[in-house]
Design an enzyme around this catalytic site. Structure first.
Site, mmCIF file in Angstrom:
data_model
loop_
_atom_site.group_PDB
_atom_site.id
_atom_site.type_symbol
_atom_site.label_atom_id
_atom_site.label_comp_id
_atom_site.label_asym_id
_atom_site.label_seq_id
_atom_site.Cartn_x
_atom_site.Cartn_y
_atom_site.Cartn_z
ATOM 1 N N ASP A 1 0.864 -1.184 0.000
ATOM 2 C CA ASP A 1 0.000 0.000 0.000
ATOM 3 C C ASP A 1 0.903 1.238 0.000
ATOM 4 O OD1 ASP A 1 0.818 -0.133 2.732
ATOM 5 O OD2 ASP A 1 -0.861 1.145 3.265
ATOM 6 N N LYS A 2 0.310 2.392 -0.174
ATOM 7 C CA LYS A 2 1.090 3.628 -0.307
ATOM 8 C C LYS A 2 1.196 4.374 1.015
ATOM 9 C CE LYS A 2 -0.718 7.419 -1.958
ATOM 10 N NZ LYS A 2 -0.429 8.426 -0.887
#
Length: 507
Positions: free
Chosen positions: A288-289
């Site tokens: 994920d970011k």
């Protein structure tokens, strides 16, 4: 409560006895146990002890590792809100969040964890941090009719809501259920079981042939007795021990346990031993970011000046139109960017209007020690343009700037001030804001690539922001919007080849 159950994550507790019994079950385990029984029958106690020690050691390693590991469900459960402010018997009272049911009316306010999935029914607005669920670093602004998800955190505002889903039926709960149900055997385990099963079949066939031959031979020579039967069993034992890798599960467990020990020294907790081998075999790593590749800390980028003489003048005006105690990500970023904090001491804020989704800006009415009164405002650039009503050229300059920043993945924030009690406003400048990558992200990704692992980013954030983050991290910029890739009627268990290929090529 009978219909929907408690507002808590379902957790199937497996007793230690059940785990212990299960550890002794399986094709290889059954054959090892059969070999041990035969050893005991024919009195080969040294063989019996060695075989049982191997079996018990393997079971002990597995049980010890599973007991030591922290449960993923337990970690997720900590995110559930323990209490809620619900309307019961005509008045609001604090209750255990686990007793909430669909239809309950509750209040949410600053600092609360949303206790269940809600639909907001009254109040001005609420600013809710959903980053744990969506990856969006900036809090989402909610109004009447919007949904709020269990496990998210209220950053601003106060609203009333009706509970629409509880426990495992919530967005958060469905995620937890996926984690709880994950537990497929690794490829190495599958291969080990296949080899074991193949050898077991051969061993059983040979044992049957050997027994049949021995019995037939004894019957033909009329020499069938106890010692002959024990002799046959001894041959069967030798065959079983020779053909079945008795120590294979033990060696497998010890190797993985040593790997888990090494990983624990690097602050990585292994909840299932097989995951080590699985991790070692990956060629695509999805990350994920927000908060993983990035810091999850909103930061000011470049500032474009309009009527301000320098960047700090814009930052000062933005700080005056901010409130640190609101814990707003944008306010915090602006305040942190002010170099001379002492300059605030000579100003007094007489009135502060917080941000709301309708006006899309904050405003402060303040005066300095000389009595000079100034209004400060910050917010969405288009709103600041409407407030200041500048000339056409200046308005176009701001709008073009916002578009350019958006294309690069930056959010824009306009700042203005008024010295005539809000009758006329001047746009001081426009900030760019972004969530910067972590200092070690690029190096980590590069190291993974050297190892032959292709890193891909999955985020709920805006596409332009995702592209800019990927550009900074050297991930490639072929970013796909899930809504454009997956047809709504697609069967998740039967993904078309062209869609699978498209996904594999995405960054």
């Amino acid at each position: 409560m009978q219909k929907y159950g408690a507002n808590a994550l379902e957790e199937k507790e497996e007793s230690f006895i059940h785990k212990l019994v299960h550890a002794f079950m399986g094709p290889i385990e059954y054959m090892i146990e059969a070999a041990a029984i035969i050893s005991a029958i024919i009195g080969h106690w040294d063989d019996f002890i060695i075989i049982m020690l191997l079996l018990i050691f393997n079971v002990t390693i597995d049980l010890w590792q599973s007991q030591k590991a922290s449960s993923a469900l337990a970690a997720l459960k900590k995110g559930m809100a323990p209490q809620a402010n619900a309307l019961r018997n005509g008045k609001y009272q604090t209750i255990d969040a686990a007793t909430l049911v669909p239809g309950d009316i509750i209040k949410i306010r600053l600092g609360m964890i949303v206790p269940a999935d809600l639909r907001l029914i009254s109040g001005d607005y609420a600013s809710i941090d959903q980053s744990a669920l969506t990856g969006e670093s900036i809090a989402a602004n909610k109004k009447v009719g919007d949904e709020a998800y269990s496990g998210s955190v209220v950053k601003q505002g106060e609203m009333e809501a009706v509970v629409i889903a509880t426990g495992s039926n919530t967005f958060f709960g469905r995620t937890a259920k996926l984690v709880a149900n994950a537990g497929a055997k690794s490829y190495a385990q599958q291969a080990m079981f296949q080899i074991g099963n193949y050898l077991i079949v051969i061993a059983v066939i040979l044992a049957v042939i050997m027994v049949a031959f021995g019995v037939f031979n004894d019957l033909a020579t009329h020499s069938m007795n106890t010692s002959a039967a024990l002799g046959i069993l001894q041959f069967v034992l030798v065959l079983l021990v020779a053909s079945i890798p008795v120590a294979m599960p033990t060696v497998f467990s010890i190797t993985l346990a040593l790997g888990a020990l090494k990983l624990s020294k690097k602050k990585a907790i292994v909840s299932q031993l097989a995951s080590i081998e699985e991790m070692a075999g990956i060629d695509i790593l999805c990350s994920d970011k927000t908060g993983t590749l990035t810091k999850n800390q909103l930061t000011l980028g470049e500032t474009t000046l309009l009527h301000a003489k320098d960047e700090q003048e814009v930052v000062f005006a933005g700080t005056m139109a901010s409130k640190i105690e609101d814990n707003d990500a944008i306010d915090t970023a602006v305040i942190n960017a002010l170099k001379d904090k002492d300059s605030l001491k000579s100003w007094t804020v007489d009135k502060f209007i917080p941000f709301d989704p309708v006006t899309k800006r904050t405003e402060a009415d303040a005066h300095d020690q000389n009595g000079n009164q100034v209004f400060f405002s910050k917010g969405a650039p288009q709103v600041i343009v409407d407030l200041a009503k500048p000339g056409e050229a200046e308005a176009k300059q701001v709008n073009d700037l916002v578009t350019n920043l958006a294309n690069k993945g930056y959010r824009a924030l306009g700042v203005a001030k008024s010295t005539d009690q809000g009758k006329s406003w001047q746009i001081l400048g426009v900030f760019s804001t972004f969530d910067p990558p972590r200092d070690d992200s690029k190096a980590t990704i590069d190291a993974a690539k050297v190892k032959g692992v292709n890193v891909k980013m999955i985020t709920g954030d805006d596409t332009a922001i995702a592209i800019e983050t990927c550009r900074q991290l050297g991930l490639g910029t072929n970013i796909l919007n899930a809504a454009d890739v997956f047809p709504k009627d697609m069967d998740p268990d039967n993904v078309p080849d062209d869609i699978a290929e498209t996904i594999e090529k995405a960054d």
